[in-house]
Design an enzyme around this catalytic site. Structure first.
Site, PDB file in Angstrom:
ATOM      1  N   ASP A   1       0.864  -1.186   0.000  1.00 16.62           N
ATOM      2  CA  ASP A   1       0.000   0.000   0.000  1.00 16.62           C
ATOM      3  C   ASP A   1       0.901   1.236   0.000  1.00 16.62           C
ATOM      4  OD1 ASP A   1      -2.018  -1.799   0.173  1.00 16.62           O
ATOM      5  OD2 ASP A   1      -2.703  -1.223   2.178  1.00 16.62           O
TER       6      ASP A   1
ATOM      7  N   ASP B   1     -15.282  -3.390  -0.532  1.00 16.84           N
ATOM      8  CA  ASP B   1     -14.808  -3.149   0.829  1.00 16.84           C
ATOM      9  C   ASP B   1     -16.022  -2.827   1.693  1.00 16.84           C
ATOM     10  OD1 ASP B   1     -12.215  -3.299  -0.284  1.00 16.84           O
ATOM     11  OD2 ASP B   1     -12.322  -1.181  -0.811  1.00 16.84           O
TER      12      ASP B   1
END
Length: 345
Positions: free
Chosen positions: A8, A130
């Site tokens: 990330d 998500d």
């Protein structure tokens, strides 16, 4: 099952967040390139990258870092998400070596982009779902919608999506465990390949996800902290089961196929050791044809594939029960189930 170590990126650095909170960002490696180098050295075949700044700004921000990783470590396939809101961003990645792009908020807010992207690139387009308390989050997890994650998954399947990355935000970066219940529900609701993300922090979790026929597992913070060895995760994901025990009574084992969604018994077929191995490895049913004396992959010609959700064997270990998500009709006659002829009293 495939293992996807995660990188990330925020402000050009390799970081991890806790439950999607940007304020909890902590640096995990010297750089994204250094992290990629270690994952490549361990034998990883896939890499999951997220442009966190891009997700928040709704446009690619750290794309050059992603492309540098792709160029330098060409032996790994890279999927990337974050800030991909325009077709130009999809093209930027897929025309420069990225294997798969992930549409998240765009899949929720701009269906036409998703349709256009699938038309142009097919299964190289994935959707990231998500969820927070079962409801879909967007815009770098800052906003929560009123859309249920299963409803969105079914809609994505109808639009032609073949791969879904599912994250329970409450587990992400917590080093706890995945949300097995929600993963089981989404895996049994759609024929798409499901990649699990969030809370995968032990070899036991990797083993359970594999046993539950998940297509992939994203491992992030647990690898960086040493809670999970990437070597161990890859070994478990790539391990082959011992199949000899199922064939002590003969070379073929009858296999009952049942819908995971509504419980309908769809068909009866036979597996030999090779077709059972292929079924377990691929996550889709393979059988042995007694008449043709050859293996066959259910739905290979019709498109009516059977994605495996679970497999069980009976008390005598001489019959299998396979629960699947059935795409289209199971029977060659066009009927949903082969058992459509009723015996009347």
């Amino acid at each position: 099952m495939i293992i996807l170590p995660a990188i990330d990126i925020k402000d050009g650095q390799c970081v991890r967040l806790v439950k999607g909170d940007y304020g909890t960002a902590s640096q995990m490696a010297e750089s994204p390139l250094a992290a990629a180098e270690s994952f490549s050295a361990a034998g990883a075949q896939w890499l999951h990258m997220v442009d966190l700044d891009g997700a928040k700004d709704k446009r690619p921000v750290n794309h050059q870092t992603v492309l540098d990783v792709v160029k330098q470590y060409s032996g790994m396939k890279v999927e990337v998400g974050g800030g991909i809101r325009e077709m130009s961003a999809v093209e930027l990645y897929l025309e420069n070596g990225v294997e798969r792009v992930i549409l998240g908020s765009a899949a929720l807010e701009n269906k036409q982009l998703l349709v256009d992207a699938i038309k142009a690139y097919g299964d190289r387009i994935a959707v990231g779902i998500d969820a927070r308390d079962g409801m879909v989050a967007a815009n770098g997890w800052i906003a929560t919608s009123q859309v249920n994650y299963l409803d969105l998954a079914r809609e994505m399947e109808q639009l032609g999506v073949r791969t879904i990355i599912f994250t329970d935000i409450s587990r992400d970066g917590t080093l706890t465990e995945p949300n097995y219940e929600q993963l089981s529900l989404i895996n049994g609701a759609v024929s798409c390949d499901i990649i699990a993300s969030g809370g995968i922090s032990s070899t036991e979790a990797v083993r359970k996800l594999k046993d539950d026929f998940l297509y992939g597992a994203i491992c992030g913070k647990a690898i960086y902290t040493g809670a999970l060895s990437l070597d161990d995760a890859l070994t478990i994901a790539e391990s082959k089961p011992d199949l000899d025990r199922f064939f002590a009574k003969g070379e073929l084992i009858p296999t009952v196929v049942q819908s995971a969604e509504d419980g309908t018994v769809l068909m009866l077929a036979y597996m030999n050791k090779e077709s059972l191995g292929r079924t377990i490895e691929s996550g889709y049913t393979w059988f042995y044809s007694r008449s043709r004396q050859e293996l066959w992959n259910k739905g290979a010609t019709s498109g009516h594939l059977q994605k495996v959700v679970s497999m069980h064997y009976d008390c005598d270990m001489d019959t299998l029960l396979v629960k699947v998500v059935q795409s289209g009709a199971a029977c060659h006659t066009g009927n949903y189930s082969c058992f459509y002829r009723r015996i009347k009293p």
